[in-house]
Motif scaffolding. Structure first.
Motif, PDB file in Angstrom:
ATOM      1  N   VAL A 247       0.844  -1.199   0.000  1.00 32.10           N
ATOM      2  CA  VAL A 247       0.000   0.000   0.000  1.00 32.10           C
ATOM      3  C   VAL A 247       0.879   1.248   0.000  1.00 32.10           C
ATOM      4  O   VAL A 247       1.807   1.366   0.804  1.00 32.10           O
ATOM      5  CB  VAL A 247      -0.934   0.007   1.237  1.00 32.10           C
ATOM      6  CG1 VAL A 247      -1.773   1.273   1.267  1.00 32.10           C
ATOM      7  CG2 VAL A 247      -1.833  -1.230   1.234  1.00 32.10           C
ATOM      8  N   ARG A 248       0.567   2.158  -0.901  1.00 31.57           N
ATOM      9  CA  ARG A 248       1.268   3.436  -0.943  1.00 31.57           C
ATOM     10  C   ARG A 248       0.459   4.477  -0.161  1.00 31.57           C
ATOM     11  O   ARG A 248      -0.731   4.653  -0.391  1.00 31.57           O
ATOM     12  CB  ARG A 248       1.453   3.909  -2.388  1.00 31.57           C
ATOM     13  CG  ARG A 248       2.259   5.220  -2.510  1.00 31.57           C
ATOM     14  CD  ARG A 248       2.471   5.595  -3.971  1.00 31.57           C
ATOM     15  NE  ARG A 248       3.244   4.593  -4.676  1.00 31.57           N
ATOM     16  CZ  ARG A 248       4.573   4.533  -4.682  1.00 31.57           C
ATOM     17  NH1 ARG A 248       5.275   5.432  -4.005  1.00 31.57           N
ATOM     18  NH2 ARG A 248       5.200   3.587  -5.360  1.00 31.57           N
ATOM     19  N   GLY A 249       1.139   5.155   0.744  1.00 27.30           N
ATOM     20  CA  GLY A 249       0.483   6.228   1.489  1.00 27.30           C
ATOM     21  C   GLY A 249      -0.421   5.752   2.607  1.00 27.30           C
ATOM     22  O   GLY A 249      -1.353   6.464   2.987  1.00 27.30           O
ATOM     23  N   ALA A 250      -0.169   4.560   3.157  1.00 22.64           N
ATOM     24  CA  ALA A 250      -0.987   4.092   4.282  1.00 22.64           C
ATOM     25  C   ALA A 250      -0.852   5.044   5.462  1.00 22.64           C
ATOM     26  O   ALA A 250      -1.797   5.224   6.232  1.00 22.64           O
ATOM     27  CB  ALA A 250      -0.573   2.677   4.684  1.00 22.64           C
ATOM     28  N   ASP A 251       0.320   5.636   5.607  1.00 23.07           N
ATOM     29  CA  ASP A 251       0.542   6.673   6.611  1.00 23.07           C
ATOM     30  C   ASP A 251       0.391   8.027   5.922  1.00 23.07           C
ATOM     31  O   ASP A 251       1.208   8.387   5.071  1.00 23.07           O
ATOM     32  CB  ASP A 251       1.942   6.538   7.212  1.00 23.07           C
ATOM     33  CG  ASP A 251       2.234   7.586   8.277  1.00 23.07           C
ATOM     34  OD1 ASP A 251       1.394   8.487   8.482  1.00 23.07           O
ATOM     35  OD2 ASP A 251       3.311   7.493   8.895  1.00 23.07           O
ATOM     36  N   PRO A 252      -0.669   8.791   6.241  1.00 24.84           N
ATOM     37  CA  PRO A 252      -0.891  10.077   5.562  1.00 24.84           C
ATOM     38  C   PRO A 252       0.302  11.023   5.658  1.00 24.84           C
ATOM     39  O   PRO A 252       0.491  11.879   4.795  1.00 24.84           O
ATOM     40  CB  PRO A 252      -2.118  10.649   6.288  1.00 24.84           C
ATOM     41  CG  PRO A 252      -2.807   9.463   6.879  1.00 24.84           C
ATOM     42  CD  PRO A 252      -1.709   8.497   7.232  1.00 24.84           C
ATOM     43  N   ALA A 253       1.127  10.851   6.692  1.00 28.46           N
ATOM     44  CA  ALA A 253       2.296  11.715   6.843  1.00 28.46           C
ATOM     45  C   ALA A 253       3.397  11.363   5.851  1.00 28.46           C
ATOM     46  O   ALA A 253       4.329  12.150   5.651  1.00 28.46           O
ATOM     47  CB  ALA A 253       2.825  11.637   8.278  1.00 28.46           C
TER      48      ALA A 253
ATOM     49  N   GLU B  70       5.369   6.685   0.645  1.00 31.01           N
ATOM     50  CA  GLU B  70       5.988   5.481   1.201  1.00 31.01           C
ATOM     51  C   GLU B  70       5.106   4.261   0.943  1.00 31.01           C
ATOM     52  O   GLU B  70       3.881   4.312   1.073  1.00 31.01           O
ATOM     53  CB  GLU B  70       6.193   5.659   2.697  1.00 31.01           C
ATOM     54  CG  GLU B  70       6.899   4.488   3.373  1.00 31.01           C
ATOM     55  CD  GLU B  70       7.143   4.774   4.845  1.00 31.01           C
ATOM     56  OE1 GLU B  70       8.139   5.431   5.166  1.00 31.01           O
ATOM     57  OE2 GLU B  70       6.292   4.348   5.673  1.00 31.01           O
ATOM     58  N   VAL B  71       5.736   3.147   0.560  1.00 28.62           N
ATOM     59  CA  VAL B  71       5.024   1.889   0.313  1.00 28.62           C
ATOM     60  C   VAL B  71       5.324   0.929   1.460  1.00 28.62           C
ATOM     61  O   VAL B  71       6.489   0.727   1.819  1.00 28.62           O
ATOM     62  CB  VAL B  71       5.430   1.260  -1.030  1.00 28.62           C
ATOM     63  CG1 VAL B  71       4.714  -0.082  -1.235  1.00 28.62           C
ATOM     64  CG2 VAL B  71       5.118   2.208  -2.184  1.00 28.62           C
ATOM     65  N   CYS B  72       4.285   0.366   2.036  1.00 32.06           N
ATOM     66  CA  CYS B  72       4.468  -0.592   3.123  1.00 32.06           C
ATOM     67  C   CYS B  72       3.549  -1.781   2.910  1.00 32.06           C
ATOM     68  O   CYS B  72       2.656  -1.761   2.058  1.00 32.06           O
ATOM     69  CB  CYS B  72       4.191   0.061   4.482  1.00 32.06           C
ATOM     70  SG  CYS B  72       2.466   0.546   4.719  1.00 32.06           S
TER      71      CYS B  72
ATOM     72  N   VAL C 117      -9.674  -1.427   5.391  1.00 33.40           N
ATOM     73  CA  VAL C 117      -9.845  -0.089   5.966  1.00 33.40           C
ATOM     74  C   VAL C 117      -8.654   0.823   5.693  1.00 33.40           C
ATOM     75  O   VAL C 117      -8.636   1.958   6.175  1.00 33.40           O
ATOM     76  CB  VAL C 117     -10.098  -0.169   7.497  1.00 33.40           C
ATOM     77  CG1 VAL C 117     -11.347  -0.983   7.789  1.00 33.40           C
ATOM     78  CG2 VAL C 117      -8.894  -0.733   8.244  1.00 33.40           C
ATOM     79  N   THR C 118      -7.672   0.366   4.912  1.00 33.53           N
ATOM     80  CA  THR C 118      -6.512   1.209   4.654  1.00 33.53           C
ATOM     81  C   THR C 118      -6.926   2.487   3.930  1.00 33.53           C
ATOM     82  O   THR C 118      -7.844   2.485   3.101  1.00 33.53           O
ATOM     83  CB  THR C 118      -5.445   0.462   3.837  1.00 33.53           C
ATOM     84  OG1 THR C 118      -4.299   1.309   3.694  1.00 33.53           O
ATOM     85  CG2 THR C 118      -5.954   0.114   2.443  1.00 33.53           C
ATOM     86  N   THR C 119      -6.249   3.564   4.271  1.00 34.41           N
ATOM     87  CA  THR C 119      -6.520   4.836   3.593  1.00 34.41           C
ATOM     88  C   THR C 119      -5.520   5.097   2.480  1.00 34.41           C
ATOM     89  O   THR C 119      -5.606   6.126   1.806  1.00 34.41           O
ATOM     90  CB  THR C 119      -6.474   5.996   4.601  1.00 34.41           C
ATOM     91  OG1 THR C 119      -5.214   5.966   5.303  1.00 34.41           O
ATOM     92  CG2 THR C 119      -7.607   5.882   5.614  1.00 34.41           C
ATOM     93  N   GLY C 120      -4.571   4.182   2.280  1.00 36.44           N
ATOM     94  CA  GLY C 120      -3.612   4.326   1.187  1.00 36.44           C
ATOM     95  C   GLY C 120      -4.132   3.678  -0.079  1.00 36.44           C
ATOM     96  O   GLY C 120      -5.250   3.179  -0.133  1.00 36.44           O
ATOM     97  N   ARG C 121      -3.299   3.685  -1.112  1.00 32.51           N
ATOM     98  CA  ARG C 121      -3.661   3.081  -2.396  1.00 32.51           C
ATOM     99  C   ARG C 121      -3.014   1.708  -2.511  1.00 32.51           C
ATOM    100  O   ARG C 121      -1.784   1.580  -2.428  1.00 32.51           O
ATOM    101  CB  ARG C 121      -3.221   3.966  -3.560  1.00 32.51           C
ATOM    102  CG  ARG C 121      -3.659   3.418  -4.918  1.00 32.51           C
ATOM    103  CD  ARG C 121      -3.137   4.271  -6.058  1.00 32.51           C
ATOM    104  NE  ARG C 121      -3.542   3.698  -7.347  1.00 32.51           N
ATOM    105  CZ  ARG C 121      -4.485   4.194  -8.112  1.00 32.51           C
ATOM    106  NH1 ARG C 121      -5.133   5.285  -7.753  1.00 32.51           N
ATOM    107  NH2 ARG C 121      -4.786   3.623  -9.260  1.00 32.51           N
ATOM    108  N   VAL C 122      -3.843   0.685  -2.685  1.00 32.42           N
ATOM    109  CA  VAL C 122      -3.337  -0.676  -2.823  1.00 32.42           C
ATOM    110  C   VAL C 122      -2.643  -0.810  -4.177  1.00 32.42           C
ATOM    111  O   VAL C 122      -3.230  -0.536  -5.224  1.00 32.42           O
ATOM    112  CB  VAL C 122      -4.481  -1.702  -2.696  1.00 32.42           C
ATOM    113  CG1 VAL C 122      -3.953  -3.110  -2.958  1.00 32.42           C
ATOM    114  CG2 VAL C 122      -5.124  -1.625  -1.316  1.00 32.42           C
ATOM    115  N   GLU C 123      -1.381  -1.237  -4.147  1.00 27.04           N
ATOM    116  CA  GLU C 123      -0.619  -1.386  -5.387  1.00 27.04           C
ATOM    117  C   GLU C 123      -0.472  -2.845  -5.802  1.00 27.04           C
ATOM    118  O   GLU C 123      -0.315  -3.128  -6.988  1.00 27.04           O
ATOM    119  CB  GLU C 123       0.756  -0.735  -5.237  1.00 27.04           C
ATOM    120  CG  GLU C 123       0.666   0.779  -5.044  1.00 27.04           C
ATOM    121  CD  GLU C 123       1.953   1.496  -5.392  1.00 27.04           C
ATOM    122  OE1 GLU C 123       3.020   0.834  -5.395  1.00 27.04           O
ATOM    123  OE2 GLU C 123       1.892   2.710  -5.662  1.00 27.04           O
TER     124      GLU C 123
END
Length: 323
Positions: free
Chosen positions: A148-154, A158-160, A170-176
């Motif tokens: 996921v890219r951007g799971a941490d809004p700060a 970042e991809v994690c 419920v992730t708020t990032g973009r699933v890659e």
């Protein structure tokens, strides 16, 4: 002539699809099989999976209830399966039953008693007078992981790795990208057989990354889908969910091809209001070999939920069409 339909998914999306397929009964003689994801790790299902082992029962329960019979006794049993124990007892305390759906406990008990989830689901289906069959995509539970890219809004770039169906949902990032653990779970043999004998394979609606796409990551299921002579229908969602924020309607279709490059589709069914500009969706459907069918399939209260009667009415001419 009986039309054999296999519907893939999990949770509320698959439930809506199954209820709609039941509405086709006056016009079409359907033999319905639901193939259900087994990655749930949240809520009652997650607790039972962690404490007792075995398959998470919640999505399986919802599919069974969606197919339950119309006799008053079976409707009452379906209501019992859906009944959830209160989080707080009358005296304000919590206990081990808090939050559990009765049907989840029944399915866990049947799986322990019979030693096989397919036999347990057949027995539960008989209890509910089900008009179709419910199968797990695998006899073993799976874990869903996403990059996921951007799971941490700060840290938006970042991809994690996000682990677990609930956390991916419920992730708020973009699933890659998406994967299962184990990476190649054994497919349920009965599901593979149903796919091979099917006339129609139906994908969606439902949570794209956690309910629909996982089926394509089970190698034996993917191979059976590609080898099946059945026609294929994709029913699109009515609104983006947290896990698909930033993913356009056309991107949902592209994701199917990303995870199963050889996949072709015959029809894509969507609600015109949800689609907006139809041209990108037309193009995405055509790239899969599909024809886009637009129909009003949402409930009329403005919420992004499929109306089983309207969806069933839209499915009848598609499923009943001659090749």
């Amino acid at each position: 002539m009986t039309i054999r339909v296999v519907a893939f998914g999990g949770g509320h999306g698959l439930s809506a699809s199954l209820r709609a397929l039941r509405r086709c009964a006056p016009e079409l003689d359907l033999d319905i099989t639901a193939v259900v994801t087994v990655g749930d790790d949240g809520g009652s299902s997650g607790r039972l999976r962690a404490e007792r082992g075995g398959l998470p029962p919640g999505d399986l329960r919802q599919a069974l209830v969606a197919l339950s019979g119309d006799h008053p006794a079976t409707r009452r049993s379906a209501g019992l399966f859906q009944h959830r124990f209160a989080e707080l007892a009358a005296d304000g305390r919590t206990d081990g039953l808090a939050g559990h759906a009765v049907g989840n406990l029944v399915l866990c008990g049947l799986m322990e008693l019979l030693g096989d989830p397919v036999a347990a689901l057949e027995h539960a289906g008989a209890m509910l007078g089900s008009v179709g069959r419910v199968l797990p995509m695998s006899r073993q539970p799976v874990d869903i992981e996403a990059r996921v890219r951007g799971a941490d809004p700060a840290r938006p770039d970042e991809v994690c790795t996000v682990r677990g169906q609930h956390q991916v949902a419920v992730t708020t990032g973009r699933v890659e990208s998406l994967r299962l653990t184990p990476q190649a779970p054994a497919a349920c043999a009965e599901a593979v057989a149903a796919i091979g004998a099917g006339d129609w394979l139906i994908f969606g609606p439902g949570s794209w990354y956690t309910s629909v796409l996982p089926h394509l990551l089970v190698p034996q299921l993917a191979a059976a889908i590609l080898a099946s002579p059945a026609r294929r229908l994709v029913t699109l969602n009515l609104a983006a969910e947290k896990e698909t924020l930033g993913l356009s309607v056309a991107d949902h279709l592209a994701a199917l091809r990303w995870y199963l490059p050889e996949l072709t589709v015959d029809f894509v069914l969507a609600d015109a209001k949800a689609v907006g500009d139809p041209e990108p969706v037309h193009g995405a459907a055509e790239s899969l070999g599909a024809r886009l069918v637009l129909a009003p399939v949402a409930v009329d209260d403005g919420t992004p939920r499929h109306d089983p009667a309207a969806l069933g009415a839209a499915l009848v001419p598609v499923l009943g069409a001659d090749r």
